[in-house]
Design an enzyme around this catalytic site. Structure first.
Site, mmCIF file in Angstrom:
data_model
loop_
_atom_site.group_PDB
_atom_site.id
_atom_site.type_symbol
_atom_site.label_atom_id
_atom_site.label_comp_id
_atom_site.label_asym_id
_atom_site.label_seq_id
_atom_site.Cartn_x
_atom_site.Cartn_y
_atom_site.Cartn_z
ATOM 1 N N THR A 48 0.860 -1.195 0.000
ATOM 2 C CA THR A 48 0.000 0.000 0.000
ATOM 3 C C THR A 48 0.892 1.239 0.000
ATOM 4 O OG1 THR A 48 -0.241 -0.246 2.407
ATOM 5 C CG2 THR A 48 -2.052 -1.038 1.038
ATOM 6 N N LYS B 136 4.377 -6.500 3.860
ATOM 7 C CA LYS B 136 4.084 -5.096 3.585
ATOM 8 C C LYS B 136 3.786 -4.397 4.891
ATOM 9 C CE LYS B 136 0.575 -3.194 3.438
ATOM 10 N NZ LYS B 136 -0.174 -2.335 4.447
ATOM 11 N N THR C 141 1.346 -4.291 12.543
ATOM 12 C CA THR C 141 0.416 -3.955 11.478
ATOM 13 C C THR C 141 1.039 -4.228 10.130
ATOM 14 O OG1 THR C 141 -0.431 -2.229 12.879
ATOM 15 C CG2 THR C 141 -1.097 -2.187 10.580
ATOM 16 N N GLU D 242 6.520 5.434 7.305
ATOM 17 C CA GLU D 242 6.097 6.574 6.484
ATOM 18 C C GLU D 242 6.841 7.849 6.884
ATOM 19 O OE1 GLU D 242 1.658 4.722 5.748
ATOM 20 O OE2 GLU D 242 1.983 6.176 7.353
ATOM 21 N N ASN E 4 -0.050 11.275 6.632
ATOM 22 C CA ASN E 4 -1.207 10.703 7.307
ATOM 23 C C ASN E 4 -2.354 11.684 7.487
ATOM 24 O OD1 ASN E 4 -0.818 7.755 8.264
ATOM 25 N ND2 ASN E 4 1.196 8.721 8.484
ATOM 26 N N THR F 190 -7.687 12.006 1.665
ATOM 27 C CA THR F 190 -8.196 13.141 0.892
ATOM 28 C C THR F 190 -7.188 13.669 -0.107
ATOM 29 O OG1 THR F 190 -7.461 14.626 2.658
ATOM 30 C CG2 THR F 190 -9.744 13.888 2.726
#
Length: 397
Positions: free
Chosen positions: A148, A174, A185, A269, A392, A397
């Protein structure tokens, strides 16, 4: 057959349109040549995705024939329709393989709360079956299909000899955000051609996970879809594993999972550093893990590493509020080989040198030593950057 891929598996990946980018695979398929031993460990979150419920009910097993994964949509918090879509997904794959749907495991990852675009996935499944193969390019396509927010595929491979037979292990995973222990996670699949019973596979996977995937964190957020699967085809014909042969396999599986696990916080990230936290001298494992996790999750520790700041106070105080009782005068802190703190007070050190050692290296090593016992653990985390906040805050959006 590629030299690194275990016998007994075909795999492939395809873009069907779940992800917007047409150059990114969003379906990953692994097909077993014959009934295969499989075990799994899963998220401990009370809110779980439909694939987790499905897989939990079907592992461990010695009759698994396929694993189908979609990325870009987690099929989590999708109610009865999500369960129906997951069952249909397994059923379609089962029909193409010629087996029961109960012999197919499923995984999903991506946005939570959206129903799967089943029309796109149905078409994609027809295509991904045409792209199955047994070499590294097919494995890599499958590894990309589970990604992802990952910057790139996360894979690892190991080889060893057991009972005079060459044995191969290969894994994909991943994960980059929403990473926390107790099934970190992530999604991951490990394939091997060793012979294992379902009970052995389950026990091995649980034991290894506790020291690897359960010892990583990025942001302390435990997800709804975490799944780690181990599939053993038995094609290496090793015979039953016991004693030394079982120990050999366990060591190789542990190293493979550690290699994979570290790649997740390394790709956290927006991260610019992988932080390895070594805890030594605790009374027991629970105490050591609690201290490690507290330091690893501290936003102040993370940002200090981002800025190359050898801020010893943030680290020792995090250990102090972990809830673990220890003698503060027996605590010692070393960062990148430099002693910063001992016996309740900082020691003299060259701040510029230590700072530069952080800035110049992707990995930062933090070692906390105690005098309560002889337990050691290792834990991995990422630093915290402005890019993490930006990414994040704009994810949906």
């Amino acid at each position: 057959m590629s030299s690194s891929i275990p016998a007994g598996f075909q795999m492939g990946g395809f873009h069907c349109g779940v992800k917007r980018n047409p150059n990114k695979e969003d379906l990953s398929l692994i097909v077993c040549d014959e009934d295969t031993v499989a075990a799994g460990v899963y998220t401990t979150n009370l809110v779980v995705a439909a694939p987790v419920v499905w897989d939990r009910a079907r592992t461990p097993s010695d009759k698994i024939r396929a694993v189908i994964t979609n990325s870009g949509n987690a099929n989590a918090c999708t109610g009865e329709q999500g369960d129906k879509d997951n069952a249909e997904l397994a059923g379609i794959v089962a029909g193409k393989v010629g087996v029961s749907a109960d012999q197919v495991l499923t995984m999903s990852t991506g946005i939570i709360g959206h129903h799967l675009p089943m029309e796109k996935i149905r078409t994609g499944l027809d295509e991904v079956f045409q792209r199955l193969g047994t070499d590294e390019s097919h494995f890599d396509a499958a590894a990309r299909g589970i990604m992802t927010t990952d910057k790139g595929k996360k894979v690892a491979a190991r080889q060893c000899e057991i009972n005079g037979k060459p044995v191969k292990l290969v894994g994909m995973c991943k994960g980059a955000g929403m990473i926390a222990p107790n099934m970190a996670t992530m999604l991951s699949v490990v394939l091997t051609d060793a012979e294992l019973s379902p009970a052995q596979a389950k026990q091995l996977l649980t034991d290894v996970t506790n020291d690897t995937f359960n010892c990583i964190t990025v942001d302390g957020h435990r997800s709804t879809n975490d799944t780690l699967l181990l599939l053993a085809s038995g094609k290496a014909e090793t015979g039953e594993l016991a004693g030394e042969s079982l120990d050999t396999f366990r060591a190789e599986l542990h190293q493979l999972c550690e290699d994979l696990a570290k790649q997740i916080p390394a790709d956290g990230e927006g991260s610019t550093h992988l932080i390895e936290i070594n805890i030594e001298g605790c009374k027991n494992r629970d105490d050591a893990l609690r201290i490690a996790k507290t330091v690893a999750d501290s936003a102040l520790v993370k940002t200090a590493i981002t800025g190359g700041d050898p801020n010893w106070g943030r680290i020792v105080s995090a250990a102090g509020y972990s809830g673990v009782k220890f003698d503060p005068m027996g605590m010692e802190l070393v960062v990148n080989g430099h002693l910063l703190y001992r016996e309740g007070t900082p020691v003299k050190f060259d701040e510029k040198t230590v700072s530069q050692s952080i800035k110049d290296n992707f990995e930062t090593n933090v070692t906390l030593k105690f005098t309560e016992g002889d337990t050691k653990v290792r834990y991995w985390s990422s630093d915290l950057t402005v890019e993490y906040v930006r990414f994040n805050s704009e994810y949906r959006t």
